[in-house]
Design a protein around this motif. Structure first.
Motif, PDB file in Angstrom:
ATOM      1  N   UNK A   1       1.391  -0.846   0.141  1.00 30.43           N
ATOM      2  CA  UNK A   1      -0.196  -0.549  -0.030  1.00 30.43           C
ATOM      3  C   UNK A   1       0.597   1.217  -0.164  1.00 30.43           C
ATOM      4  N   UNK A   2       2.132   1.105   0.452  1.00 30.61           N
ATOM      5  CA  UNK A   2       2.931   2.223   0.476  1.00 30.61           C
ATOM      6  C   UNK A   2       3.696   2.823  -0.564  1.00 30.61           C
ATOM      7  N   UNK A   3       3.648   1.177  -1.479  1.00 35.29           N
ATOM      8  CA  UNK A   3       3.782   1.668  -2.745  1.00 35.29           C
ATOM      9  C   UNK A   3       3.070   2.522  -3.674  1.00 35.29           C
ATOM     10  N   UNK A   4       1.892   1.842  -3.596  1.00 33.35           N
ATOM     11  CA  UNK A   4       0.403   2.652  -4.326  1.00 33.35           C
ATOM     12  C   UNK A   4       0.449   3.994  -3.608  1.00 33.35           C
ATOM     13  N   UNK A   5       0.366   3.843  -2.544  1.00 33.59           N
ATOM     14  CA  UNK A   5      -0.166   5.580  -2.154  1.00 33.59           C
ATOM     15  C   UNK A   5       1.123   6.411  -2.623  1.00 33.59           C
ATOM     16  N   UNK A   6       2.141   6.721  -2.802  1.00 32.03           N
ATOM     17  CA  UNK A   6       3.530   7.301  -3.286  1.00 32.03           C
ATOM     18  C   UNK A   6       3.194   7.429  -5.311  1.00 32.03           C
ATOM     19  N   UNK A   7       2.582   6.184  -5.844  1.00 35.24           N
ATOM     20  CA  UNK A   7       3.196   6.499  -6.701  1.00 35.24           C
ATOM     21  C   UNK A   7       1.594   7.204  -7.142  1.00 35.24           C
TER      22      UNK A   7
ATOM     23  N   UNK B   1       1.885  11.134  -9.278  1.00 30.77           N
ATOM     24  CA  UNK B   1       1.456  11.016 -10.643  1.00 30.77           C
ATOM     25  C   UNK B   1       0.713  12.447 -10.824  1.00 30.77           C
ATOM     26  N   UNK B   2       1.249  13.209 -12.322  1.00 31.26           N
ATOM     27  CA  UNK B   2       1.346  14.532 -13.030  1.00 31.26           C
ATOM     28  C   UNK B   2      -0.679  14.815 -12.881  1.00 31.26           C
ATOM     29  N   UNK B   3      -1.387  13.165 -13.176  1.00 29.32           N
ATOM     30  CA  UNK B   3      -2.809  14.161 -13.133  1.00 29.32           C
ATOM     31  C   UNK B   3      -2.957  14.140 -12.219  1.00 29.32           C
ATOM     32  N   UNK B   4      -3.178  13.669 -11.387  1.00 30.87           N
ATOM     33  CA  UNK B   4      -3.280  13.779 -10.028  1.00 30.87           C
ATOM     34  C   UNK B   4      -3.626  15.102  -9.778  1.00 30.87           C
TER      35      UNK B   4
ATOM     36  N   UNK C   1     -12.203   7.542 -10.982  1.00 30.55           N
ATOM     37  CA  UNK C   1     -12.475   6.158 -12.062  1.00 30.55           C
ATOM     38  C   UNK C   1     -10.594   5.849 -11.407  1.00 30.55           C
ATOM     39  N   UNK C   2      -9.742   6.953 -11.338  1.00 32.95           N
ATOM     40  CA  UNK C   2      -8.083   6.905 -11.262  1.00 32.95           C
ATOM     41  C   UNK C   2      -8.223   5.708 -10.084  1.00 32.95           C
TER      42      UNK C   2
ATOM     43  N   UNK D   1       0.351  14.715  -1.063  1.00 32.88           N
ATOM     44  CA  UNK D   1       0.013  15.466  -3.108  1.00 32.88           C
ATOM     45  C   UNK D   1       1.229  16.367  -3.113  1.00 32.88           C
ATOM     46  N   UNK D   2       2.072  16.950  -3.173  1.00 36.77           N
ATOM     47  CA  UNK D   2       2.786  17.967  -3.343  1.00 36.77           C
ATOM     48  C   UNK D   2       2.751  18.327  -5.161  1.00 36.77           C
ATOM     49  N   UNK D   3       2.128  20.267  -5.117  1.00 39.38           N
ATOM     50  CA  UNK D   3       2.122  20.519  -6.274  1.00 39.38           C
ATOM     51  C   UNK D   3       3.781  22.048  -6.013  1.00 39.38           C
ATOM     52  N   UNK D   4       4.426  22.003  -6.509  1.00 41.70           N
ATOM     53  CA  UNK D   4       4.891  23.283  -6.659  1.00 41.70           C
ATOM     54  C   UNK D   4       5.469  23.331  -5.580  1.00 41.70           C
TER      55      UNK D   4
END
Length: 595
Positions: A50-56, A60-63, A78-79, A145-148
């Motif tokens: 679950x850690x790998x899934x959460x980090x992925x 993700x840029x689409x997120x 859906x994603x 989730x980080x953005x800039x």
């Protein structure tokens, strides 16, 4: 009513039960350990998944692009479901920084507040926890989730504890099957081993085996017969105290594990112990004893060893010799009684004829002749046992037509022999030597050639007539004790013994008179060696065999009376008995008194 006493379980049964319990405990312990470690490993694997899934999802840029839109749920739901299905986890929840859900496996939960901790994630950390949410207890990972560089949302991915437990239960079935197989194999192997152990222990329990061992040790040390057990390689596996004594082994010497060849036993006895066939009541000599040997191989499909029993025959052999001497004395007395009756009739007849003076002369002459040897023996040999032996052997020799001669230089004072010198050994030595000499002399007198010296003397052709001087069958005995040694010498007028047979005559069983003989000289040498003495064989002055035994005597204490004539001996001519004055020849020194 008294209940019957049950017999304790056999040693094999007890070991079987203990081994089964031990194997079961080991298998159970291994199963529990495997289950615990499997559970921990399953939780660790789930947390990593679950850690790998959460980090992925968080990277993700689409997120990030979906979060910038007015309705992030339309794109993110859906994603998130696609990621959940692809990874096989329980849920993927994407939320804003205020913990409002944008995604959830149950769409009705979208827009509600996330149940769980988010403080660490809001500070930029990724952490794992077990928390009970809408789907029940779950192992979840929360990451920002980080953005800039700004935290614009949070992602939580998790897997329910029930799913992890289900995976562990699937593994537990395989583990239980393996544990059951290991327990079954261990039980079968234990049963096979203990069945063999039961055969070897004959179904006895530990107490019975311990008691049997105690009885075995007590019997082994208490029995007076020697017991010797050899393994298949002729090594000593067991020997008792009597066996050590009869074989002449030191009590503290390490004998178990040694081969028979290492015991330094006489060659005939060693051969009997190493023989592959059974031996029954064989008579053998050790350094100090006469032993009866019985052997029986232990055979069970292959040669496993030999069981040897040893019986002390020394005392019995001595008593047998004494009994033979008594028989000879009895026969000699019977013969002398017959002769005395004839002489008495002669005296009576002379008196009846009125010839009294002739009767007195005849009777006096007979008395003087019979008394001469007695006086000579008693005067020269004051040791009562030896004196009695010489008189008895003289009577036996006379019965066989052999004169027993006591050499002039014979002298043994009373008390000259120490108590440490066993009288039975003296009787064994002198008695056997005289018996052999009488037999050799009488055989030579009968057929003109010596037939061998009894139990151990051989016959060789002699160019001279048997019977000594003037054709008489004669045995000459010398008995002399000085301050240093006791000398016993017996010479006969037989044909003698060849030099090539000088050593063989002392071997047990060597005889010229058939089987069942050939023990006398072997006993003589044994008795001499037992007292630290020597036995020599050479040719006597009359051509027959001459045996010389020398026994050392301990130093006399101050003030003790030395033997008369001690210290008067000097070198003399060959064949001259010790104690003959210098210049005296063998013939002049032989003014003997005969029976």
């Amino acid at each position: 009513m008294r209940l019957p006493r049950t017999r304790p379980r056999s040693l094999a049964g007890q070991l079987f039960a203990m081994q089964v319990v031990l194997i079961a405990a080991v298998v159970a312990g291994c199963a529990v350990f495997a289950y615990v470690s499997g559970s921990a490993q399953a939780e660790e694997t789930a947390a990593r998944q679950v850690r790998v899934a959460a980090l992925a999802v968080a990277d993700s840029p689409s997120v990030r692009e979906a979060i910038r839109t007015p309705d992030p749920s339309a794109v993110l739901q859906p994603y998130a479901e696609r990621v959940r299905e692809d990874t096989g986890i329980a849920f993927v929840t994407i939320m804003d920084t205020g913990r409002v859900r944008w995604t959830h496996p149950d769409e009705e939960q979208i827009g509600d507040t996330f149940l769980g901790n988010t403080a660490k994630a809001l500070r930029g950390q990724t952490f794992t926890e077990t928390y009970t949410g809408t789907l029940g207890p779950s192992i979840r990972v929360v990451t920002p989730i980080r953005d800039d560089g700004r935290i614009v949302g949070l992602v939580s991915a998790g897997i329910t504890v029930d799913r992890v437990s289900s995976q562990v239960r699937d593994q537990l079935g395989a583990l239980a099957l393996a544990a059951g197989g290991a327990l079954a194999l261990g039980g079968i192997g234990t049963y096979v081993i203990n069945a063999r152990l039961r055969r070897h222990t004959h179904g006895m329990n530990a107490a019975e085996l311990s008691r049997l061992h105690d009885y075995h040790q007590a019997t082994l040390h208490a029995v007076r017969e020697g017991l010797l057990m050899l393994d298949g390689r002729r090594r000593i596996a067991l020997i008792n105290d009597a066996g050590r004594e009869l074989l002449g082994l030191e009590p503290d010497a390490e004998a178990v594990g040694r081969t028979v060849d290492e015991l330094a036993l006489p060659a005939p006895l060693t051969g009997a112990l190493l023989a592959s066939e059974a031996r029954v009541d064989e008579l053998h000599l050790t350094a100090e004893r006469v032993v009866v040997v019985n052997t029986r191989p232990v055979v069970g499909g292959e040669r496993r060893g030999t069981v040897v029993t040893l019986r002390d025959h020394t005392e019995l052999q001595a008593l047998s010799g004494e009994l033979d001497s008594e028989r000879g004395f009895t026969q000699a007395l019977r013969s002398q009684a017959h002769e005395a009756a004839n002489r008495l009739h002669t005296v009576v007849s002379l008196i009846e004829l009125g010839r009294v003076e002739e009767a007195v002369d005849f009777a006096t002459a007979e008395l003087e002749l019979a008394q001469v040897l007695t006086d000579r023996v008693v005067g020269a040999v004051e040791e009562p046992v030896l004196a009695a032996l010489l008189l008895g052997k003289a009577a036996q020799g006379h019965e066989r037509g052999v004169e027993l001669v006591l050499a002039e230089d014979s002298l043994i004072d009373d008390g000259a022999l120490p108590p440490s010198l066993a009288q039975r050994d003296l009787v064994t030595i002198l008695g056997n030597l005289i018996d052999n000499a009488v037999e050799a002399a009488s055989d030579g007198a009968d057929d003109g050639s010596d037939g061998g010296s009894g139990d151990g003397s051989g016959a060789v052709p002699s160019p001279r007539a048997a019977g000594g001087p003037a054709g008489r069958a004669q045995v000459t005995v010398t008995a002399l004790a000085d301050e240093r040694e006791l000398l016993l010498r017996v010479a006969d007028t037989g044909a003698g013994i060849g030099p090539e047979e000088a050593d063989e005559v002392f071997r047990r069983g060597w005889s010229t008179h058939g089987t069942g003989r050939g023990l006398g000289l072997a006993l003589v040498r044994q008795a001499a060696h037992r007292n630290g003495g020597t036995v020599e064989l050479d040719r006597g002055p009359d051509g027959g065999a001459r045996f010389t035994v020398r026994l050392p005597l301990p130093a006399r204490t101050p003030g003790s009376r030395p033997a008369s004539g001690a210290g008067t001996t000097s070198p003399s001519a060959p064949g001259t008995p010790p104690g003959t004055p210098p210049g005296t020849t063998s013939a002049s020194a032989s003014e003997e008194v005969t029976a």
